[in-house]
Design a protein around this motif. Structure first.
Motif, mmCIF file in Angstrom:
data_model
loop_
_atom_site.group_PDB
_atom_site.id
_atom_site.type_symbol
_atom_site.label_atom_id
_atom_site.label_comp_id
_atom_site.label_asym_id
_atom_site.label_seq_id
_atom_site.Cartn_x
_atom_site.Cartn_y
_atom_site.Cartn_z
ATOM 1 N N VAL A 171 0.831 -1.206 0.000
ATOM 2 C CA VAL A 171 0.000 0.000 0.000
ATOM 3 C C VAL A 171 0.870 1.262 0.000
ATOM 4 O O VAL A 171 0.615 2.189 -0.777
ATOM 5 N N LEU A 172 1.908 1.292 0.824
ATOM 6 C CA LEU A 172 2.730 2.508 0.882
ATOM 7 C C LEU A 172 3.561 2.678 -0.398
ATOM 8 O O LEU A 172 3.715 3.799 -0.898
ATOM 9 N N ALA A 173 4.054 1.570 -0.957
ATOM 10 C CA ALA A 173 4.764 1.665 -2.241
ATOM 11 C C ALA A 173 3.804 2.171 -3.316
ATOM 12 O O ALA A 173 4.180 2.982 -4.169
ATOM 13 N N GLY A 174 2.561 1.714 -3.275
ATOM 14 C CA GLY A 174 1.563 2.147 -4.254
ATOM 15 C C GLY A 174 1.247 3.622 -4.123
ATOM 16 O O GLY A 174 1.125 4.342 -5.118
ATOM 17 N N VAL A 175 1.115 4.086 -2.892
ATOM 18 C CA VAL A 175 0.840 5.507 -2.638
ATOM 19 C C VAL A 175 1.998 6.357 -3.166
ATOM 20 O O VAL A 175 1.797 7.379 -3.811
ATOM 21 N N ARG A 176 3.218 5.896 -2.896
ATOM 22 C CA ARG A 176 4.396 6.653 -3.343
ATOM 23 C C ARG A 176 4.554 6.591 -4.856
ATOM 24 O O ARG A 176 4.909 7.586 -5.482
ATOM 25 N N ALA A 177 4.288 5.434 -5.442
ATOM 26 C CA ALA A 177 4.461 5.284 -6.899
ATOM 27 C C ALA A 177 3.424 6.113 -7.655
ATOM 28 O O ALA A 177 3.755 6.749 -8.659
ATOM 29 N N THR A 178 2.178 6.118 -7.192
ATOM 30 C CA THR A 178 1.157 6.870 -7.924
ATOM 31 C C THR A 178 1.380 8.370 -7.741
ATOM 32 O O THR A 178 1.142 9.144 -8.653
ATOM 33 N N ILE B 170 -3.542 2.359 -6.620
ATOM 34 C CA ILE B 170 -2.553 2.272 -5.538
ATOM 35 C C ILE B 170 -2.124 0.826 -5.295
ATOM 36 O O ILE B 170 -0.932 0.520 -5.231
ATOM 37 N N ALA B 173 -0.179 -0.603 -8.391
ATOM 38 C CA ALA B 173 1.140 0.052 -8.476
ATOM 39 C C ALA B 173 2.047 -0.474 -7.364
ATOM 40 O O ALA B 173 3.245 -0.699 -7.579
ATOM 41 N N GLY B 174 1.468 -0.682 -6.185
ATOM 42 C CA GLY B 174 2.246 -1.197 -5.054
ATOM 43 C C GLY B 174 2.744 -2.612 -5.293
ATOM 44 O O GLY B 174 3.887 -2.945 -4.985
ATOM 45 N N ALA B 177 5.484 -2.283 -7.891
ATOM 46 C CA ALA B 177 6.692 -1.628 -7.367
ATOM 47 C C ALA B 177 7.458 -2.551 -6.424
ATOM 48 O O ALA B 177 8.687 -2.618 -6.484
ATOM 49 N N SER B 186 10.194 -2.800 0.021
ATOM 50 C CA SER B 186 11.012 -1.604 -0.130
ATOM 51 C C SER B 186 10.916 -0.746 1.123
ATOM 52 O O SER B 186 11.300 0.410 1.121
#
Lengths: 191, 191
Positions: A171-178, B170, B173-174, B177, B186
């Motif tokens: 979830v946090l990687a997704g938030v950062r990637a988007t 999200i 993408a997460g 990523a 990560s």
């Protein structure tokens, strides 16, 4: 003493339901004088709300170590354990039953609102510190806790620390990637 | 005719509960002969399971357009709408009540299992096609549907198509990523 009274109240609520909470039983279980309970909580619904809030805060604390990723992993792990515990399960049934009664519903909604506010405040702080991109804390809170609740409710197996880690990582990687794509979705074909 | 019978059964289950489903009422509402219901569903629990499965599949279909991101956005949007609809709400109460009865619990668990299998199969196909990295479809399913369930249950506002889009953006993408980092998380500081 305050904490002992709240613990006793939560134990009794888990056992007898919200409607059945009696001050004399709380005093007996907490081993305090009944007047101590009345003096601190002249209003019964405040005692109930404080007892449920204290249980949740003790069972699934949300720390601020300065590392949002680590704090959320700890939080989700303890949240799942609290929900799956015997007392947690009892309290969930009690809360679900209380929702059928308008007055009790207001109390449990207040507890739920306080709990969510704790999570949202912690997420907002992380955004302010630049640990997370700008995002609606309510939405992010649901992305993080929704899977945990569903996992525990289904009960196929225990929700482990590795699971908490994976939810947070994705979830946090997704938030950062988007956010890195200028706040626009990186999904192809759905715009 | 099969579909009309299942629709009638779902309507009656939403109205009267699972325990109250009667073949003559199903036949009357579907405007078919009672023997048509008995012939197709000699077993009552199969009729119940098929009716609930058909309702869910109609209300929140999961297509295979070849674009997993787009199909999941459509799925989450319709899932939220189905859960928030009057019939969807009634069926959720009925299903929750059925869980208290061992025999009925087996039926609703079967329906839930079938539904999850549909989602897991679709996610597995996307992994095989290289649209998603290798991931446990059960875990990914919970990451996607958990937030929707929590959102709808809280009911603060309607879950929109934009919300469905953001959940998918999200989470997917997460997943991509974290897989790009060799399957390792990560996250800093939580290993």
């Amino acid at each position: 003493m305050r904490h002992r009274i709240l613990e006793a109240a939560a134990t009794l609520i888990a056992r007898e339901g919200i409607g059945g909470l009696r001050y004399d039983q709380v005093a007996e279980l907490a081993e305090v004088n009944k007047t101590s309970v009345y003096r601190n909580w002249p209003d019964r619904t405040t005692l109930i709300a404080d007892a449920l809030t204290a249980f949740a805060a003790d069972a699934a604390p949300l720390h601020d170590s300065g590392d949002i990723d680590a704090d959320l992993v700890d939080f989700l792990e303890t949240l799942a354990a609290a929900m799956a515990s015997p007392q947690g399960r009892s309290l969930q049934s009690v809360v679900a039953a209380a929702r059928e009664n308008p007055e009790l519903r207001a109390v449990v909604d207040e507890v739920s609102g306080r709990r969510q506010a704790t999570l949202h405040d912690r997420l907002r702080t992380a955004v302010e510190r630049g640990e997370l991109p700008a995002i609606d804390p309510r939405f992010l809170g649901e992305l993080l806790t929704g899977p945990v609740q569903l996992f525990v409710t289904r009960g196929a197996r225990a929700f482990t620390r590795a699971d908490a880690h994976q939810v947070c990582a994705i979830v946090l990687a997704g938030v950062r990637a988007t956010a890195a794509h200028g706040g626009e979705s990186s999904l192809p074909g759905t715009q």
